[in-house]
Write a protein that holds these residues in place. Structure first.
Motif, PDB file in Angstrom:
ATOM      1  N   GLU A 240       0.824  -1.207   0.000  1.00  0.00           N
ATOM      2  CA  GLU A 240       0.000   0.000   0.000  1.00  0.00           C
ATOM      3  C   GLU A 240       0.853   1.248   0.000  1.00  0.00           C
ATOM      4  O   GLU A 240       1.752   1.390   0.823  1.00  0.00           O
ATOM      5  CB  GLU A 240      -0.928  -0.021   1.220  1.00  0.00           C
ATOM      6  CG  GLU A 240      -1.945  -1.129   1.109  1.00  0.00           C
ATOM      7  CD  GLU A 240      -2.828  -1.253   2.336  1.00  0.00           C
ATOM      8  OE1 GLU A 240      -2.548  -0.580   3.349  1.00  0.00           O
ATOM      9  OE2 GLU A 240      -3.784  -2.013   2.272  1.00  0.00           O
ATOM     10  N   ASN A 242       2.024   4.647   1.002  1.00  0.00           N
ATOM     11  CA  ASN A 242       1.818   5.404   2.231  1.00  0.00           C
ATOM     12  C   ASN A 242       2.857   6.490   2.365  1.00  0.00           C
ATOM     13  O   ASN A 242       3.942   6.386   1.813  1.00  0.00           O
ATOM     14  CB  ASN A 242       1.840   4.478   3.446  1.00  0.00           C
ATOM     15  CG  ASN A 242       3.144   3.698   3.520  1.00  0.00           C
ATOM     16  OD1 ASN A 242       4.209   4.285   3.627  1.00  0.00           O
ATOM     17  ND2 ASN A 242       3.046   2.381   3.435  1.00  0.00           N
ATOM     18  N   VAL A 245       3.603   6.043   8.472  1.00  0.00           N
ATOM     19  CA  VAL A 245       2.798   5.000   9.096  1.00  0.00           C
ATOM     20  C   VAL A 245       3.054   4.995  10.605  1.00  0.00           C
ATOM     21  O   VAL A 245       4.203   5.059  11.040  1.00  0.00           O
ATOM     22  CB  VAL A 245       3.172   3.605   8.530  1.00  0.00           C
ATOM     23  CG1 VAL A 245       2.305   2.513   9.138  1.00  0.00           C
ATOM     24  CG2 VAL A 245       3.052   3.592   7.008  1.00  0.00           C
ATOM     25  N   HIS A 313      -1.447   6.049   7.492  1.00  0.00           N
ATOM     26  CA  HIS A 313      -1.867   4.736   7.973  1.00  0.00           C
ATOM     27  C   HIS A 313      -1.623   4.590   9.472  1.00  0.00           C
ATOM     28  O   HIS A 313      -0.520   4.877   9.943  1.00  0.00           O
ATOM     29  CB  HIS A 313      -1.066   3.619   7.280  1.00  0.00           C
ATOM     30  CG  HIS A 313      -1.418   3.427   5.842  1.00  0.00           C
ATOM     31  ND1 HIS A 313      -1.259   4.407   4.907  1.00  0.00           N
ATOM     32  CD2 HIS A 313      -1.920   2.349   5.186  1.00  0.00           C
ATOM     33  CE1 HIS A 313      -1.646   3.949   3.725  1.00  0.00           C
ATOM     34  NE2 HIS A 313      -2.056   2.695   3.864  1.00  0.00           N
ATOM     35  N   THR A 333      -4.428   9.565  12.372  1.00  0.00           N
ATOM     36  CA  THR A 333      -4.368   9.703  10.914  1.00  0.00           C
ATOM     37  C   THR A 333      -5.557  10.553  10.461  1.00  0.00           C
ATOM     38  O   THR A 333      -6.381  10.943  11.271  1.00  0.00           O
ATOM     39  CB  THR A 333      -4.350   8.330  10.214  1.00  0.00           C
ATOM     40  OG1 THR A 333      -4.197   8.546   8.817  1.00  0.00           O
ATOM     41  CG2 THR A 333      -5.610   7.524  10.434  1.00  0.00           C
ATOM     42  N   THR A 343      -5.990   0.192  10.404  1.00  0.00           N
ATOM     43  CA  THR A 343      -6.098  -1.265  10.319  1.00  0.00           C
ATOM     44  C   THR A 343      -5.917  -1.868  11.699  1.00  0.00           C
ATOM     45  O   THR A 343      -5.043  -1.443  12.461  1.00  0.00           O
ATOM     46  CB  THR A 343      -5.009  -1.832   9.390  1.00  0.00           C
ATOM     47  OG1 THR A 343      -5.019  -1.076   8.189  1.00  0.00           O
ATOM     48  CG2 THR A 343      -5.257  -3.294   9.075  1.00  0.00           C
TER      49      THR A 343
END
Ligand code: AMP
Length: 564
Positions: A240, A242, A245, A313, A333, A343
């Motif tokens: 992904e 990003n 993170v 993320h 975020t 997630t």
């Protein structure tokens, strides 16, 4: 959020030391409320599920209460399944590592003889399933006379599984001076009836979840086992796009370890936790903002109030303690009106916790497909083709065309030459990545059904096959080549060449995979070697070096060299 520490809960110094070593920063809400009550001798009914830290909430007071100098059984924990019994016994054991106590799990489905023997030899803390506890009681191996504290863990599950009579009987036979702690995710009438009958004066502890609004960013979860988390994480990071993170771990040690492992896998990651002072933490944040690092692995305490626009993320590697912590985490975020993605990694036992988060935030956390090795392969192939096409369009290839012609003239097929060049170009990112290990998923998800079978063991694996990745802190920049790596390990540690590899040489770091059975010898013989004057710091990828061997030099015994 009020912030307390373990010392203020009244725990003794040796336990506090162990908690520090385990990397615990602060007590979880259920620990904060329950520990002082249990230390004060109260009966407690705690509404808490797995993932809230409930095990330590009763285990730490047990360790405060028992007298290690006496061998008789002083605390009893009842669990619905043998898996939970083993897990709880292991947890208590880890908290008691500075104390001389025996923690014994007893459960059905395994031969009773050895369990009786061990009981008779003396175990201050016994953790067991109700049926087997009754068996050991009937055979007079388990004695209840000296019990000071008894815990019913996952009481609702235990009653659902039909253990009401066994539980009633054990509670009825306990000495009057005993203290009872009951933990249950839900409080159905049967649980309350047990509580009324045996613990009339109990203090009830409920962690009331505030209904909260979580930011409107995309939220999803992925089912994993503990053992799969790192693989899934690295695949996600690779798949992904990003900017920055933020990964959350529960403990300081966990955050340091994950950051190190990511670095070992070639990501620019740093840890941020409560052992770092303000200046150190600010410098991590500055580097993240400036794009010098891409990933921060933080604990809740360290990430409080973090405001970095670039964070696209948030990954809950460990599930948060409660709804409030979840909302705080995902709020890191989607800052400044940007979009974000959160997630949540969920192990099978933590599903209830996620439902709770959904209930109190009104969110629907959507399932995410586990990234497969094929997804990563597709992405790597795509990236490789793109680079190749761009290199062709950019031109300036005369020198290389000449090289190709020479090699073709030597009798090689041009397609083979091209394929070999692509293999070289894919370097540290081969187009067929390692698949995610799946053994532990089977183990954990089998829990409910496997009560009557012997404890699940990991599927036997041939030790000779198991592989471990080592890293060394020299790379292309230092001129190291695969032959140097193979040569040094083969010569110094006497390992056959076929057991060494694959090897990935990056700019400043090199990875080499070897068989697990050879690791100790290799670290001992080659761990402190030097390459062209630089210490290679050979270690298990992502871990600290263990070898204290004297420095050696690669150059003293030249490795097999291939002609350039
Ligand atoms: P439990 O809810 O008891 O199953 O605990 C969940 C996990 O949290 C376990 O892996 C514990 O080791 C960990 N844990 C428990 N208390 C703490 C704490 N205060 N800080 C960090 N980790 C903890």
């Amino acid at each position: 959020m009020a912030e307390s520490n373990f010392a203020s809960l009244g725990l003794r110094a040796s336990i506090l030391r162990t908690l520090t070593e385990l990397g615990y920063e602060t007590p979880t809400p259920i620990q904060e409320r329950t520990i002082p009550l249990l230390l004060a001798g109260r009966n407690v009914i705690g509404q808490a599920q797995t993932g809230t830290g409930k095990t330590a909430a009763f285990a730490l007071p047990i360790l405060e209460k028992i007298d290690p100098a006496r061998r008789d059984t002083q605390a009893l924990v009842m669990t619905p399944t043998r898996e939970l019994a083993v897990q709880v016994a292991e947890a208590i054991h880890s908290y008691a590592r500075d104390m001389n106590v025996v923690v014994l799990p007893v459960y059905g489905g395994a031969p009773i003889g050895p369990q009786l023997n061990r009981l008779e030899r003396g175990a201050q803390i016994v953790v067991g399933t109700p049926g087997r506890l009754i068996d050991t009681l009937d055979r007079r191996s388990l004695k209840l006379g000296a019990i000071r504290m008894i815990v019913l863990d996952e009481a609702d599950e235990m009653l659902k599984m039909g253990f009401k009579e066994d539980v009633d009987r054990i509670l009825g036979e306990l000495p009057a001076t005993r203290q009872i702690a009951l933990f249950s995710a839900t409080m159905p009438p049967e649980v309350l009836r047990i509580a009324q009958r045996h613990m009339a004066d109990a203090q009830r502890v409920e962690i009331e979840h505030k209904t909260m609004t979580a930011p409107e960013i995309e939220q999803r979860f992925v089912n994993v086992s503990e053992g799969q988390k790192l693989e899934v994480l690295t695949k996600m990071l690779e798949l992904e796009e990003n900017d920055a993170v933020l990964i959350f771990r529960r403990t300081k040690t966990g955050s340091a370890e994950t950051a190190e492992r990511l670095v070992g896998r070639g990501f620019a990651a740093e840890a941020m936790h409560g052992d770092m002072n303000q200046r150190e933490r600010e410098s991590v944040i500055r580097r993240l903002k400036a794009g010098k690092i891409q990933i921060v692995v933080a604990t809740d305490v360290a990430a409080r109030g973090l405001d970095v626009e670039q964070i696209t993320h948030v990954i809950n590697y460990d599930i948060p303690w409660d709804v409030e912590a979840y909302v705080h985490r995902v709020g890191r975020t989607g800052r400044a009106g940007r979009s974000g993605l959160a997630t949540l990694f969920i192990t099978p036992r933590e599903r209830k916790m996620m439902r709770e988060i959904e209930r109190f935030t009104g969110l629907v956390i959507k399932p995410m497909k586990m990234p497969t090795a094929a997804d990563v392969a597709a992405r790597r192939v795509g990236a490789l083709k793109d680079t190749l096409r761009k290199t062709i369009t950019d031109g300036d290839l005369e020198l290389y065309l000449e090289l190709v012609e020479q090699i073709v003239e030597e009798g090689n097929e041009i397609t083979d030459v091209a394929a070999a060049a692509m293999k070289l170009a894919s370097g540290s990112k081969p187009v067929t990545p390692e698949p995610i290990p799946s053994a532990e998923v089977r183990q954990e998800s089998g829990r409910e059904k496997s009560f009557d079978r012997p404890p699940s063991k990991r599927p036997p694996r041939d030790d000779n096959e198991r592989k471990v990745q080592l890293s060394m802190s020299v790379g292309k920049r230092d001129g190291i080549r695969p032959a140097d790596v193979v040569g040094s390990i083969a010569n110094e540690a006497d390992v056959p060449g076929r057991d060494i590899g694959p090897i990935e040489i990056r700019d400043t770091i090199t990875f080499v995979t070897v068989l697990e059975k050879d690791v100790d010898r290799i670290l001992e013989k080659v761990g402190r070697a030097r390459f062209r004057g630089r210490a290679i710091n050979l270690r298990v990828a992502g871990a600290e070096a263990t070898s204290r061997d004297k420095p050696r030099s690669f150059e003293k015994k030249p490795p097999r060299r291939t002609k350039r």
